[in-house]
Design a protein around this motif. Sequence first.
Motif, PDB file in Angstrom:
ATOM      1  N   LEU A 187       0.850  -1.197   0.000  1.00  9.66           N
ATOM      2  CA  LEU A 187       0.000   0.000   0.000  1.00  9.66           C
ATOM      3  C   LEU A 187       0.884   1.244   0.000  1.00  9.66           C
ATOM      4  CD1 LEU A 187      -2.565  -1.270   2.639  1.00  9.66           C
ATOM      5  CD2 LEU A 187      -3.070  -0.829   0.216  1.00  9.66           C
ATOM      6  N   THR A 188       0.640   2.127  -0.931  1.00 11.40           N
ATOM      7  CA  THR A 188       1.476   3.318  -1.115  1.00 11.40           C
ATOM      8  C   THR A 188       0.548   4.522  -1.247  1.00 11.40           C
ATOM      9  OG1 THR A 188       3.042   1.931  -2.320  1.00 11.40           O
ATOM     10  CG2 THR A 188       3.316   4.308  -2.540  1.00 11.40           C
ATOM     11  N   ARG A 189       0.784   5.541  -0.425  1.00 12.08           N
ATOM     12  CA  ARG A 189      -0.175   6.650  -0.358  1.00 12.08           C
ATOM     13  C   ARG A 189      -0.151   7.489  -1.635  1.00 12.08           C
ATOM     14  NH1 ARG A 189      -2.674   7.566   4.121  1.00 12.08           N
ATOM     15  NH2 ARG A 189      -1.071   6.616   5.445  1.00 12.08           N
ATOM     16  N   PHE A 203      -7.039   1.181   6.127  1.00  9.42           N
ATOM     17  CA  PHE A 203      -5.864   0.352   6.410  1.00  9.42           C
ATOM     18  C   PHE A 203      -5.090   0.932   7.594  1.00  9.42           C
ATOM     19  CE2 PHE A 203      -6.526   0.160   1.753  1.00  9.42           C
ATOM     20  CZ  PHE A 203      -6.826  -1.191   1.642  1.00  9.42           C
ATOM     21  N   PRO A 204      -4.443   0.085   8.409  1.00  6.34           N
ATOM     22  CA  PRO A 204      -3.602   0.626   9.479  1.00  6.34           C
ATOM     23  C   PRO A 204      -2.468   1.453   8.867  1.00  6.34           C
ATOM     24  CG  PRO A 204      -3.795  -1.791   9.612  1.00  6.34           C
ATOM     25  CD  PRO A 204      -4.424  -1.380   8.326  1.00  6.34           C
ATOM     26  N   VAL A 208       0.911   1.471   5.287  1.00  6.61           N
ATOM     27  CA  VAL A 208       0.878   2.362   4.119  1.00  6.61           C
ATOM     28  C   VAL A 208       2.182   3.154   4.024  1.00  6.61           C
ATOM     29  CG1 VAL A 208      -0.415   4.186   2.938  1.00  6.61           C
ATOM     30  CG2 VAL A 208      -1.629   2.570   4.433  1.00  6.61           C
ATOM     31  N   MET A 209       2.879   2.986   2.899  1.00 10.58           N
ATOM     32  CA  MET A 209       4.182   3.642   2.730  1.00 10.58           C
ATOM     33  C   MET A 209       4.013   4.992   2.023  1.00 10.58           C
ATOM     34  SD  MET A 209       7.657   2.033   1.010  1.00 10.58           S
ATOM     35  CE  MET A 209       7.730   0.612   2.079  1.00 10.58           C
ATOM     36  N   ASP A 210       4.871   5.928   2.402  1.00 10.90           N
ATOM     37  CA  ASP A 210       4.919   7.209   1.703  1.00 10.90           C
ATOM     38  C   ASP A 210       5.454   6.975   0.285  1.00 10.90           C
ATOM     39  OD1 ASP A 210       4.938  10.265   2.256  1.00 10.90           O
ATOM     40  OD2 ASP A 210       6.765   9.838   1.118  1.00 10.90           O
ATOM     41  N   VAL A 211       4.868   7.681  -0.691  1.00 11.24           N
ATOM     42  CA  VAL A 211       5.227   7.403  -2.084  1.00 11.24           C
ATOM     43  C   VAL A 211       6.700   7.705  -2.392  1.00 11.24           C
ATOM     44  CG1 VAL A 211       4.425   9.643  -3.004  1.00 11.24           C
ATOM     45  CG2 VAL A 211       4.407   7.604  -4.474  1.00 11.24           C
ATOM     46  N   THR A 212       7.250   8.716  -1.734  1.00  9.37           N
ATOM     47  CA  THR A 212       8.661   9.035  -2.021  1.00  9.37           C
ATOM     48  C   THR A 212       9.580   7.930  -1.477  1.00  9.37           C
ATOM     49  OG1 THR A 212       8.710  10.427  -0.059  1.00  9.37           O
ATOM     50  CG2 THR A 212       8.380  11.544  -2.154  1.00  9.37           C
ATOM     51  N   ASP A 213       9.234   7.391  -0.291  1.00  7.48           N
ATOM     52  CA  ASP A 213      10.036   6.280   0.252  1.00  7.48           C
ATOM     53  C   ASP A 213       9.940   5.071  -0.681  1.00  7.48           C
ATOM     54  OD1 ASP A 213      10.763   7.719   2.447  1.00  7.48           O
ATOM     55  OD2 ASP A 213       9.345   6.769   3.819  1.00  7.48           O
ATOM     56  N   MET A 214       8.726   4.811  -1.178  1.00  6.62           N
ATOM     57  CA  MET A 214       8.537   3.636  -2.040  1.00  6.62           C
ATOM     58  C   MET A 214       9.390   3.771  -3.312  1.00  6.62           C
ATOM     59  SD  MET A 214       7.370   1.597  -4.418  1.00  6.62           S
ATOM     60  CE  MET A 214       6.418   2.610  -5.554  1.00  6.62           C
TER      61      MET A 214
END
Length: 267
Positions: A187-189, A203-204, A208-214
Amino acid sequence: MSASTPGTALITGASSGIGATYADRLAKRGYDLLLVARDVTRLNALAEKLSAEQGIKVDVLPSDLTKREDVRKVEQRLRADEAITLLVNNAGIGPKGTLLEDDIDYLETMIELNVIAANRLAVAAAQTFAERGRGAVINIASVVAFIPERFNGTYSATKAFVLNLTHALNAEAGPKGVKFQAVLPGLTRTEIFERVGGSFDRFPPSMVMDVTDMVDAALAGFDQEELITIPSLPEVADFDAFTAARHSLGPNLSHDKPAVRYGISKS
Ligand SMILES: NC(=O)c1ccc[n+]([C@@H]2O[C@H](COP(=O)([O-])OP(=O)(O)OC[C@H]3O[C@@H](n4cnc5c(N)ncnc54)[C@H](OP(=O)(O)O)[C@@H]3O)[C@@H](O)[C@H]2O)c1
């Protein structure tokens, strides 16, 4: 393209989320960009910003990739433009609900974008880059390729398609100098759920990952020449074990006789 520049990255779904983040990061790496999506206003705004900030060349190619004539237009540009060295095959849409809840016509539109367009552009890039002996394809799949029981089955199947396609293209075109990577985000915001009337709130937050980190993790995986990158997965050994188990089936997947447990004996 000179020897000192990485060339042009063609990014589909570049107007928001993961695609827009790739645009930002690849611009910072010195790539020129060719941005593809439907929303011309957003594409132009991103192009203006990134060309001003990074001093790179940014073109936009507005396209609806559920329309086959638009996919062919992008494909033609990919085949003809020798500056293009990287395809980020990212455009995609998510489900509106579970399979029993979803609209079957919408699911077919999803297949048109997530599978038909993605396949056409990945194969065209592989053919073109193999002829040139260089180039790279980043395919955006999803971790749901591994958990079809837990997510909308059409969506997870589109992502399993992208994963299998990446394995197969790498086996065939990898030895011809083309680099492949399938990225499997969890899951990516981004806007993906908002676009279909949902949100990430169900979702908890820990999932959910930040898009820049992903995208930064995915690009680190690209630099490490990973074929499959799963940004969330703590231990790569777990994926290696899964791959080894899959390969161990290989010698037994096609025989001239059914397995003994089926009781079909021809003597
Ligand atoms: N976010 C997640 O949790 C997640 C997890 C795993 C995988 N993914 C995958 O990541 C990819 C990017 O999604 P995202 O999360 O960044 O979602 P997003 O913010 O909704 O971005 C989707 C992008 O695809 C474009 N797009 C949608 N329909 C299109 C069409 N018919 N023709 C051309 N472009 C189209 C959108 O632009 P326009 O509206 O301007 O056309 C937008 O640029 C997708 O393949 C998705 O399946 C996402």
